[in-house]
Motif scaffolding. Structure first.
Motif, short mmCIF file in Angstrom:
data_model
loop_
_atom_site.label_atom_id
_atom_site.label_comp_id
_atom_site.label_asym_id
_atom_site.label_seq_id
_atom_site.Cartn_x
_atom_site.Cartn_y
_atom_site.Cartn_z
N ILE A 182 26.29 83.00 80.51
CA ILE A 182 25.82 83.84 81.61
C ILE A 182 25.73 83.02 82.90
CG2 ILE A 182 23.84 85.14 82.50
CD1 ILE A 182 23.29 86.04 79.63
N PHE A 183 25.21 81.81 82.79
CA PHE A 183 24.92 80.99 83.96
C PHE A 183 26.17 80.31 84.54
CE2 PHE A 183 23.76 76.70 85.59
CZ PHE A 183 23.06 77.10 86.72
N PHE A 184 26.95 79.66 83.67
CA PHE A 184 28.06 78.83 84.15
C PHE A 184 29.18 79.64 84.82
CE2 PHE A 184 28.34 74.25 83.64
CZ PHE A 184 29.52 73.98 84.31
N PRO A 185 29.57 80.81 84.28
CA PRO A 185 30.59 81.59 84.99
C PRO A 185 30.22 81.94 86.42
CG PRO A 185 30.35 82.41 82.76
CD PRO A 185 29.26 81.39 82.97
N PHE A 186 28.92 82.10 86.69
CA PHE A 186 28.48 82.37 88.07
C PHE A 186 28.85 81.20 88.98
CE2 PHE A 186 25.20 81.79 91.34
CZ PHE A 186 25.37 82.97 92.06
N ILE A 187 28.64 79.97 88.47
CA ILE A 187 29.01 78.78 89.24
C ILE A 187 30.52 78.73 89.45
CG2 ILE A 187 29.00 76.25 89.25
CD1 ILE A 187 26.43 76.34 87.64
N MET A 188 31.27 79.05 88.38
CA MET A 188 32.73 79.02 88.46
C MET A 188 33.24 80.03 89.48
SD MET A 188 34.11 76.70 86.61
CE MET A 188 35.74 77.37 86.85
N ARG A 189 32.68 81.22 89.46
CA ARG A 189 33.13 82.26 90.40
C ARG A 189 32.82 81.85 91.84
NH1 ARG A 189 33.78 87.42 88.72
NH2 ARG A 189 32.53 88.22 90.43
N THR A 190 31.65 81.27 92.05
CA THR A 190 31.27 80.83 93.39
C THR A 190 32.21 79.74 93.88
OG1 THR A 190 28.94 81.34 92.89
CG2 THR A 190 29.39 79.90 94.77
N ALA A 191 32.52 78.78 92.99
CA ALA A 191 33.43 77.69 93.36
C ALA A 191 34.84 78.22 93.65
CB ALA A 191 33.49 76.65 92.23
N MET A 192 35.29 79.19 92.84
CA MET A 192 36.62 79.77 93.05
C MET A 192 36.71 80.46 94.42
SD MET A 192 39.67 80.53 91.88
CE MET A 192 39.64 80.35 90.11
N ILE A 193 35.69 81.24 94.75
CA ILE A 193 35.70 81.94 96.04
C ILE A 193 35.63 80.95 97.20
CG2 ILE A 193 34.39 83.53 97.51
CD1 ILE A 193 33.53 84.98 94.95
N LEU A 213 30.68 72.88 73.76
CA LEU A 213 31.26 71.61 74.22
C LEU A 213 32.62 71.82 74.87
CD1 LEU A 213 30.32 69.29 71.22
CD2 LEU A 213 29.29 69.33 73.49
N THR A 214 33.48 72.64 74.24
CA THR A 214 34.82 72.84 74.81
C THR A 214 34.77 73.66 76.09
OG1 THR A 214 35.14 74.70 73.27
CG2 THR A 214 36.05 72.57 72.63
N GLN A 215 33.91 74.67 76.14
CA GLN A 215 33.78 75.45 77.36
C GLN A 215 33.21 74.62 78.50
OE1 GLN A 215 31.90 79.30 77.00
NE2 GLN A 215 32.98 79.77 75.10
N SER A 216 32.26 73.75 78.16
CA SER A 216 31.71 72.86 79.18
C SER A 216 32.81 71.93 79.72
CB SER A 216 30.57 72.02 78.60
OG SER A 216 29.51 72.83 78.17
N GLY A 217 33.60 71.37 78.81
CA GLY A 217 34.69 70.49 79.24
C GLY A 217 35.69 71.22 80.09
N LEU A 218 36.04 72.44 79.67
CA LEU A 218 36.99 73.25 80.43
C LEU A 218 36.49 73.52 81.84
CD1 LEU A 218 39.40 75.21 80.82
CD2 LEU A 218 38.03 76.96 79.68
N GLN A 219 35.26 74.00 81.94
CA GLN A 219 34.77 74.42 83.25
C GLN A 219 34.46 73.23 84.16
OE1 GLN A 219 31.66 77.12 81.98
NE2 GLN A 219 33.09 78.80 81.75
#
Length: 360
Positions: free
Chosen positions: A118-129, A260-266
């Motif tokens: 829930i939390f990390f995708p928000f950071i990813m979306r913000t960084a992408m924009i 672990l893998t999702q953390s590494g990916l993001q």
């Protein structure tokens, strides 16, 4: 000679010990109710709790069967999901304790993974924009939704296969488990081929699913192919092994690997966005970490279940029962996909990538 347990005294001492450790919300998962052992233990449990002045809610008492870890796990989930869950749970035997421990582990690591997702995708979306623009986010949402629709070809086989494994696992029928895993592997191979073929057929339609402009510095066909590859890898590369962790009640391991893998990916994707701002490298990370995730699951299952290999065949009657399970799982999966994925495709086709990125 023989050694007998004093069920009344043993239960009384156990309750008083839990009470002395500060527990007041004590639940009891008991064995077969017709057993004299169960009757003695249950009576002693209620009597001692009454002497201590502790109320026992009806929902804290669950009937199970002896030596049934799967049912104990299910009942533990029910207890832990109560509005006021117990702080201490008694089990009828050692094997049931294993099921209870697995349930607690699975819930802990599952909750951590869910919070992370829930939390990390928000950071990813913000960084992408911020670093790439909202159109890239819209394109990512569009392709993700298309691939989720394509995954309907899986038909809910994964859920059906896990359910089918519970009985042979409880009966320690290694031969049947191997046959199920072999069938699952072959089925996933077919699903992977079908999904890849359908995904390739959709390529000429991609421009019609994007209204207006799309990012000019990328080739949408290359991006789509990379994401299609990432989507299909699990069908060809040990994806079926994940069913063993679920069926054997070790979803905590699966949650740790995913975390672990999702953390590494993001983390890798954020570094790419901040430094080189290249969307191709951003997308290429997805199949790489998907392969890493699958290899990790393969390694763990090989170490944990060395006797289980893909071998043998299932009889026609067993295949028929699996077919019924697949139909039910597919209906549930189709409802989820139509509710959560088709909206992005429609918004992109009729409004454009910018609004798709903002909406999602």
């Amino acid at each position: 000679t023989s050694v007998n347990s004093n069920n009344v005294k043993g239960m009384s001492e156990l309750v008083r010990y839990a009470y002395s450790r500060g527990h007041r919300k004590i639940a009891y998962i008991y064995g077969n109710v017709e057993s004299e052992v169960t009757k003695e233990r249950l009576a002693a449990f209620y009597k001692t709790m009454g002497e201590l002045g502790v109320e026992v809610p009806d929902e804290y008492i669950k009937e199970s069967t002896y030596l049934d870890s799967i049912k104990a796990e299910k009942l533990t989930y029910e207890l832990l999901k109560l509005k006021e869950p117990p702080t201490c749970i008694f089990y009828p035997d050692d094997l049931s304790v294993v099921g209870g421990k697995n349930a607690i582990r699975n819930m802990i690591f599952g909750s951590i993974l869910k919070a992370y997702q829930i939390f990390f995708p928000f950071i990813m979306r913000t960084a992408m924009i911020y670093f790439m623009g909202v159109q890239y986010l819209g394109l990512n949402s569009l392709f993700t939704s298309i691939l989720q629709v394509l995954n309907l070809a899986e038909l809910g086989v994964g859920s059906a296969m896990v359910f089918s494994m519970y009985k042979p696992i409880a009966e320690d029928d290694t031969k049947k488990i191997c046959a199920l895993l072999n069938f699952y592997r072959k089925t996933y191979l077919v699903i992977g081929i079908v999904t890849s073929f359908l995904g390739l057929l959709l390529m000429p339609l991609l421009p019609s699913l994007i209204k207006g402009e799309c990012p000019v510095d990328i080739n949408i066909y290359i991006i789509y192919l990379i994401q299609l590859l990432a989507n299909c890898i699990s069908y060809f590369m040990f994806g079926y092994k994940q069913s063993l962790l679920v069926a054997y009640q070790r979803e905590d391991i699966n949650s740790i690997i995913n975390l672990l893998t999702q953390s590494g990916l993001q983390i890798a994707q954020i570094i790419i966005l901040v430094t080189i701002k290249n969307y191709y490298f951003y997308v290429i990370c997805i199949p790489i970490f998907t392969m890493l995730n699958n290899l990790w699951i393969w390694w763990f299952t090989k170490k944990m279940f060395p006797a289980i290999k893909c071998s043998g065949k299932l009889d026609a009657l067993y295949l028929k029962s699996i077919k019924k399970l697949v139909i039910g799982s597919f209906i549930q999966k189709a409802c989820g996909v139509t509710r959560n994925s088709l909206d992005s495709v429609c918004i992109s086709a009729f409004v454009g990538l910018t609004i798709t990125g903002m909406y999602n």
